[in-house]
Design a protein around this motif. Structure first.
Motif, PDB file in Angstrom:
ATOM      1  N   THR A  87       8.325  66.143  53.746  1.00 58.53           N
ATOM      2  CA  THR A  87       9.248  65.159  54.300  1.00 58.53           C
ATOM      3  C   THR A  87      10.512  65.807  54.864  1.00 58.53           C
ATOM      4  O   THR A  87      11.139  65.258  55.777  1.00 58.53           O
ATOM      5  CB  THR A  87       9.649  64.126  53.229  1.00 58.53           C
ATOM      6  N   LYS A  88      10.880  66.979  54.343  1.00 63.01           N
ATOM      7  CA  LYS A  88      12.066  67.658  54.859  1.00 63.01           C
ATOM      8  C   LYS A  88      11.860  68.087  56.306  1.00 63.01           C
ATOM      9  O   LYS A  88      12.797  68.047  57.122  1.00 63.01           O
ATOM     10  CB  LYS A  88      12.400  68.871  53.992  1.00 63.01           C
ATOM     11  N   THR A  89      10.628  68.492  56.647  1.00 66.67           N
ATOM     12  CA  THR A  89      10.344  68.874  58.033  1.00 66.67           C
ATOM     13  C   THR A  89      10.379  67.669  58.959  1.00 66.67           C
ATOM     14  O   THR A  89      10.456  67.829  60.183  1.00 66.67           O
ATOM     15  CB  THR A  89       8.962  69.543  58.133  1.00 66.67           C
ATOM     16  N   LEU A  90      10.314  66.455  58.382  1.00 62.90           N
ATOM     17  CA  LEU A  90      10.369  65.235  59.188  1.00 62.90           C
ATOM     18  C   LEU A  90      11.772  64.639  59.227  1.00 62.90           C
ATOM     19  O   LEU A  90      11.963  63.527  59.714  1.00 62.90           O
ATOM     20  CB  LEU A  90       9.386  64.203  58.624  1.00 62.90           C
ATOM     21  N   GLY A  91      12.736  65.372  58.683  1.00 66.20           N
ATOM     22  CA  GLY A  91      14.121  64.922  58.735  1.00 66.20           C
ATOM     23  C   GLY A  91      14.553  64.066  57.558  1.00 66.20           C
ATOM     24  O   GLY A  91      15.619  63.439  57.606  1.00 66.20           O
ATOM     25  N   LEU A  92      13.746  64.025  56.481  1.00 61.05           N
ATOM     26  CA  LEU A  92      14.098  63.226  55.298  1.00 61.05           C
ATOM     27  C   LEU A  92      14.130  64.142  54.081  1.00 61.05           C
ATOM     28  O   LEU A  92      13.084  64.604  53.611  1.00 61.05           O
ATOM     29  CB  LEU A  92      13.084  62.095  55.097  1.00 61.05           C
ATOM     30  N   ASP A  93      15.326  64.407  53.558  1.00 61.20           N
ATOM     31  CA  ASP A  93      15.490  65.324  52.428  1.00 61.20           C
ATOM     32  C   ASP A  93      15.491  64.530  51.126  1.00 61.20           C
ATOM     33  O   ASP A  93      16.545  64.124  50.618  1.00 61.20           O
ATOM     34  CB  ASP A  93      16.787  66.121  52.588  1.00 61.20           C
ATOM     35  N   LEU A  94      14.308  64.302  50.590  1.00 66.20           N
ATOM     36  CA  LEU A  94      14.192  63.533  49.347  1.00 66.20           C
ATOM     37  C   LEU A  94      14.811  64.263  48.164  1.00 66.20           C
ATOM     38  O   LEU A  94      15.374  63.636  47.266  1.00 66.20           O
ATOM     39  CB  LEU A  94      12.715  63.246  49.051  1.00 66.20           C
ATOM     40  N   GLU A  95      14.717  65.580  48.157  1.00 64.27           N
ATOM     41  CA  GLU A  95      15.267  66.362  47.047  1.00 64.27           C
ATOM     42  C   GLU A  95      16.777  66.191  46.965  1.00 64.27           C
ATOM     43  O   GLU A  95      17.346  66.046  45.881  1.00 64.27           O
ATOM     44  CB  GLU A  95      14.888  67.827  47.210  1.00 64.27           C
ATOM     45  N   GLU A  96      17.434  66.196  48.109  1.00 63.83           N
ATOM     46  CA  GLU A  96      18.886  66.000  48.118  1.00 63.83           C
ATOM     47  C   GLU A  96      19.243  64.581  47.671  1.00 63.83           C
ATOM     48  O   GLU A  96      20.204  64.391  46.905  1.00 63.83           O
ATOM     49  CB  GLU A  96      19.435  66.259  49.519  1.00 63.83           C
TER      50      GLU A  96
ATOM     51  N   ILE B  23       3.911  60.720  64.437  1.00 60.75           N
ATOM     52  CA  ILE B  23       4.676  61.398  63.391  1.00 60.75           C
ATOM     53  C   ILE B  23       4.982  62.806  63.878  1.00 60.75           C
ATOM     54  O   ILE B  23       4.076  63.591  64.179  1.00 60.75           O
ATOM     55  CB  ILE B  23       3.885  61.472  62.073  1.00 60.75           C
ATOM     56  N   ASP B  24       6.293  63.132  63.976  1.00 57.84           N
ATOM     57  CA  ASP B  24       6.685  64.479  64.375  1.00 57.84           C
ATOM     58  C   ASP B  24       7.956  64.865  63.632  1.00 57.84           C
ATOM     59  O   ASP B  24       8.323  64.226  62.640  1.00 57.84           O
ATOM     60  CB  ASP B  24       6.861  64.567  65.902  1.00 57.84           C
ATOM     61  N   SER B  25       8.638  65.872  64.095  1.00 57.22           N
ATOM     62  CA  SER B  25       9.820  66.390  63.402  1.00 57.22           C
ATOM     63  C   SER B  25      10.962  65.395  63.348  1.00 57.22           C
ATOM     64  O   SER B  25      11.882  65.541  62.540  1.00 57.22           O
ATOM     65  CB  SER B  25      10.301  67.682  64.074  1.00 57.22           C
ATOM     66  N   THR B  26      10.918  64.391  64.184  1.00 56.72           N
ATOM     67  CA  THR B  26      11.970  63.368  64.157  1.00 56.72           C
ATOM     68  C   THR B  26      11.602  62.194  63.260  1.00 56.72           C
ATOM     69  O   THR B  26      12.381  61.264  63.108  1.00 56.72           O
ATOM     70  CB  THR B  26      12.243  62.849  65.583  1.00 56.72           C
ATOM     71  N   GLY B  27      10.386  62.223  62.679  1.00 55.88           N
ATOM     72  CA  GLY B  27       9.957  61.139  61.811  1.00 55.88           C
ATOM     73  C   GLY B  27       8.953  60.246  62.501  1.00 55.88           C
ATOM     74  O   GLY B  27       8.023  60.724  63.172  1.00 55.88           O
TER      75      GLY B  27
ATOM     76  N   GLN C 229      -2.036  51.693  80.618  1.00 55.07           N
ATOM     77  CA  GLN C 229      -1.520  51.538  79.264  1.00 55.07           C
ATOM     78  C   GLN C 229      -0.643  52.736  78.907  1.00 55.07           C
ATOM     79  O   GLN C 229      -1.136  53.871  78.849  1.00 55.07           O
ATOM     80  CB  GLN C 229      -2.674  51.451  78.253  1.00 55.07           C
ATOM     81  N   PRO C 230       0.657  52.523  78.728  1.00 58.95           N
ATOM     82  CA  PRO C 230       1.512  53.645  78.326  1.00 58.95           C
ATOM     83  C   PRO C 230       1.240  54.053  76.874  1.00 58.95           C
ATOM     84  O   PRO C 230       1.285  53.225  75.967  1.00 58.95           O
ATOM     85  CB  PRO C 230       2.926  53.070  78.474  1.00 58.95           C
ATOM     86  N   LEU C 231       0.926  55.317  76.676  1.00 59.22           N
ATOM     87  CA  LEU C 231       0.712  55.856  75.342  1.00 59.22           C
ATOM     88  C   LEU C 231       1.845  56.813  75.005  1.00 59.22           C
ATOM     89  O   LEU C 231       2.516  57.361  75.887  1.00 59.22           O
ATOM     90  CB  LEU C 231      -0.628  56.586  75.251  1.00 59.22           C
ATOM     91  N   LEU C 232       2.060  57.039  73.742  1.00 54.09           N
ATOM     92  CA  LEU C 232       3.104  57.956  73.316  1.00 54.09           C
ATOM     93  C   LEU C 232       2.722  59.383  73.677  1.00 54.09           C
ATOM     94  O   LEU C 232       1.545  59.761  73.580  1.00 54.09           O
ATOM     95  CB  LEU C 232       3.310  57.857  71.803  1.00 54.09           C
ATOM     96  N   PRO C 233       3.693  60.196  74.079  1.00 58.19           N
ATOM     97  CA  PRO C 233       3.376  61.594  74.399  1.00 58.19           C
ATOM     98  C   PRO C 233       2.970  62.352  73.146  1.00 58.19           C
ATOM     99  O   PRO C 233       3.473  62.092  72.058  1.00 58.19           O
ATOM    100  CB  PRO C 233       4.689  62.128  74.979  1.00 58.19           C
ATOM    101  N   THR C 234       2.032  63.272  73.296  1.00 55.34           N
ATOM    102  CA  THR C 234       1.607  64.098  72.169  1.00 55.34           C
ATOM    103  C   THR C 234       2.447  65.349  72.119  1.00 55.34           C
ATOM    104  O   THR C 234       3.230  65.646  73.020  1.00 55.34           O
ATOM    105  CB  THR C 234       0.116  64.476  72.317  1.00 55.34           C
ATOM    106  N   ALA C 235       2.266  66.121  71.047  1.00 58.30           N
ATOM    107  CA  ALA C 235       3.136  67.274  70.814  1.00 58.30           C
ATOM    108  C   ALA C 235       2.920  68.375  71.830  1.00 58.30           C
ATOM    109  O   ALA C 235       3.830  69.121  72.163  1.00 58.30           O
ATOM    110  CB  ALA C 235       2.902  67.822  69.399  1.00 58.30           C
ATOM    111  N   ASP C 236       1.681  68.477  72.346  1.00 54.70           N
ATOM    112  CA  ASP C 236       1.395  69.602  73.232  1.00 54.70           C
ATOM    113  C   ASP C 236       1.275  69.193  74.683  1.00 54.70           C
ATOM    114  O   ASP C 236       0.854  69.956  75.532  1.00 54.70           O
ATOM    115  CB  ASP C 236       0.086  70.280  72.796  1.00 54.70           C
ATOM    116  N   LYS C 237       1.656  67.943  75.019  1.00 58.24           N
ATOM    117  CA  LYS C 237       1.500  67.469  76.379  1.00 58.24           C
ATOM    118  C   LYS C 237       2.554  66.429  76.674  1.00 58.24           C
ATOM    119  O   LYS C 237       3.130  65.832  75.759  1.00 58.24           O
ATOM    120  CB  LYS C 237       0.091  66.893  76.563  1.00 58.24           C
TER     121      LYS C 237
END
Length: 502
Positions: free
Chosen positions: A316-325, A460-464, A489-497
């Protein structure tokens, strides 16, 4: 010493006094029964230690264990009671053990039974206790050698104690081949202990109050554990007993598109179920509501059955959510649970404690699959979940549950159907489009208001979490292999395109 004036004797066992509506009625005889290993001696010692703490005279009459064994049992719980409890170790007189001294006209059991009763009465008259434990009745039953004599012996003990102010606890280890239940009709109350051995995992213990004359009590089975320090009982949860006043406001998730899908958000004091195959992001959606609750200045409690905490923190930290903190600064309580070591009653109590003491307004249970592993059968799971969700709703807490379905696409099955219990049901799915595996989310039920009937893609990416526009150009998304029926149909962009539009 001042005489104790209150009508109930507290047992000193966490949770048991709640089940007994305040404890044991004074000046009466009670039976505590259970097979060896169920915790009778531990409960009896806690009962006497509670009395000793109140400066009451306490007497433990042992017919089966030595004084040193009793003290060792107390030491295993970190307790040294010294001389605050009088222990009377009843052993047969030497003359009864000597064959040359035995009379031929009387059975030795007749002599032993009479001598045993006499020694019990003498010890009682010497100490004049307020609390008495006799351990155990199985010895008296064997000496009586018959139901009638055994019943008369118990009646004699009861009448003798009734002339005093003593509260008496009789222990029975139920080791006799012919278990005589007539003592149940003689005593004022009966507490029955059980130990269950599941196919895998630690043993489970539970108790039930079978009888309590002139007193209401909490019926049914109640889980309990024996740990260092003694026995802790977890009273069966009854949601109808717990109700608080709160304002039913609408709460946001922090993602505008998701809130639109939910018809503006979710209502305070409601439950939400997220259902879908493994890996679709159910846990992340629940944690999105946890993050939103913290941002509102509220606290949250997260109970994890399926994932190791270190891995969850890292992921979850890589997704911008620091649960430990958030845990370290006291914003959330997060706990990893082992279903093989946890009874349903103990789990319910842990959740209740977090709501009561930690003031958690958001509760996450991830997942029901793991929780089900601690249940003996599915029917019991439904009943436990019903009471727990009703309790949390009445406390104004928002509950989020996850269920992992079997399979990835197509016709998927759930291990247990709890959709009718939840106020809101969110469905997550994989689907294939343009040669890639994508994810979709939809709301299929919401009791508390309107919601979108559309299906939205999410990423789901680094921004959540990121949600897209409703998938109006496809049919069959929920089946996993959709058919394109629109012009574009507009689709969400993928990580590599870049943007994937059709």
């Amino acid at each position: 010493m001042n005489e104790v004036s209150n009508d109930k004797a507290l047992t000193g066992v966490v949770g048991l006094d709640d089940i007994l509506s305040g404890g044991l009625t004074r000046r009466h005889v009670f039976l505590l029964e259970g097979s060896p290993g169920t915790g009778k001696t531990t409960i009896a010692l806690q009962f006497l230690l509670e009395g000793a703490a109140l400066k009451e005279r306490c007497l433990y009459i042992s017919l089966s264990e030595t004084e040193e064994e009793l003290r060792d049992s107390a030491r295993s719980h970190g307790i040294e009671f010294g001389d605050t409890i009088e222990i009377f170790e009843l052993v047969p007189p030497e003359s009864l053990l000597d064959a040359d001294q035995q009379q031929s006209l009387l059975y030795s059991s007749d002599l032993e039974l009479g001598e045993t009763t006499k020694l019990i009465f003498e010890a009682f008259e010497r100490v004049k206790p307020h609390r008495v434990v006799i351990d155990s009745l199985s010895e008296i039953r064997l000496l009586a050698q018959g139901s009638l004599r055994y019943r008369r012996q118990i009646l004699a003990l009861k009448h003798f104690f009734s002339r005093s102010d003593a509260t008496v606890l009789l222990l029975d280890d139920m080791t006799s081949d012919n278990l005589d239940k007539t003592v149940h009709s003689v005593v004022h109350g009966v507490i029955h202990l059980e130990q269950l051995a599941p196919d895998y995992g630690a043993e489970r213990r539970r108790l039930r109050v079978i009888k309590y004359r002139g007193q209401s009590f909490r019926g049914g089975y109640h889980d309990f554990v024996i740990k260092t320090g003694g026995v802790s009982v977890f009273p069966r949860l009854r949601a109808v007993e717990h109700r608080t006043g709160f304002e039913r406001t609408t709460l946001k998730s922090g993602i505008p598109e998701f809130d639109d899908l939910l018809g503006g958000g979710i209502e305070r004091g409601s439950s939400t179920l997220l259902i879908g195959p493994a890996g679709t992001g159910k846990s992340l959606f629940t944690l999105q509501f946890v993050d939103a609750a913290v941002r509102r200045g509220e606290k949250a409690a997260v109970f994890i059955f399926d994932e190791e905490l270190g891995l969850l923190f890292s992921r979850t930290k890589t997704l911008g959510l620091d649960l430990e903190e958030l845990r370290d600064n006291g914003s959330i309580h997060i706990e990893q649970l082992d279903a093989a070591e946890l009874s349903p009653g103990e789990f319910s109590q842990r959740v209740r404690d977090r709501v009561a003491s930690f003031d958690a307004k958001t509760v996450v249970i991830d997942s029901i699959n793991g929780y089900q592993a601690s249940m003996p059968e599915e029917n019991a799971l439904i009943l436990h979940m019903h009471e727990l969700l009703q309790y949390l709703n009445r406390q104004g807490a928002n509950t989020f549950l996850t269920v992992a379905q079997h399979g990835l696409v197509g016709d998927m099955k759930s291990p247990v159907d709890v959709t009718y219990l939840a106020d809101t049901v969110i469905l997550l799915r994989y689907f294939e489009a343009m040669g890639k595996v994508r994810r979709a989310v939809s709301v299929i039920k919401k009791r508390t208001g309107k919601h979108e009937d559309t299906i939205r893609e999410f990423r789901i990416d680094s921004t959540g979490l990121t949600l897209g526009e409703p998938l109006s150009g496809f049919q069959g998304v929920l089946r996993g292999v959709p058919t394109f029926v629109g012009e574009r149909q507009p689709l969400l962009p993928t990580a590599d395109k870049g943007d994937d539009n059709s």
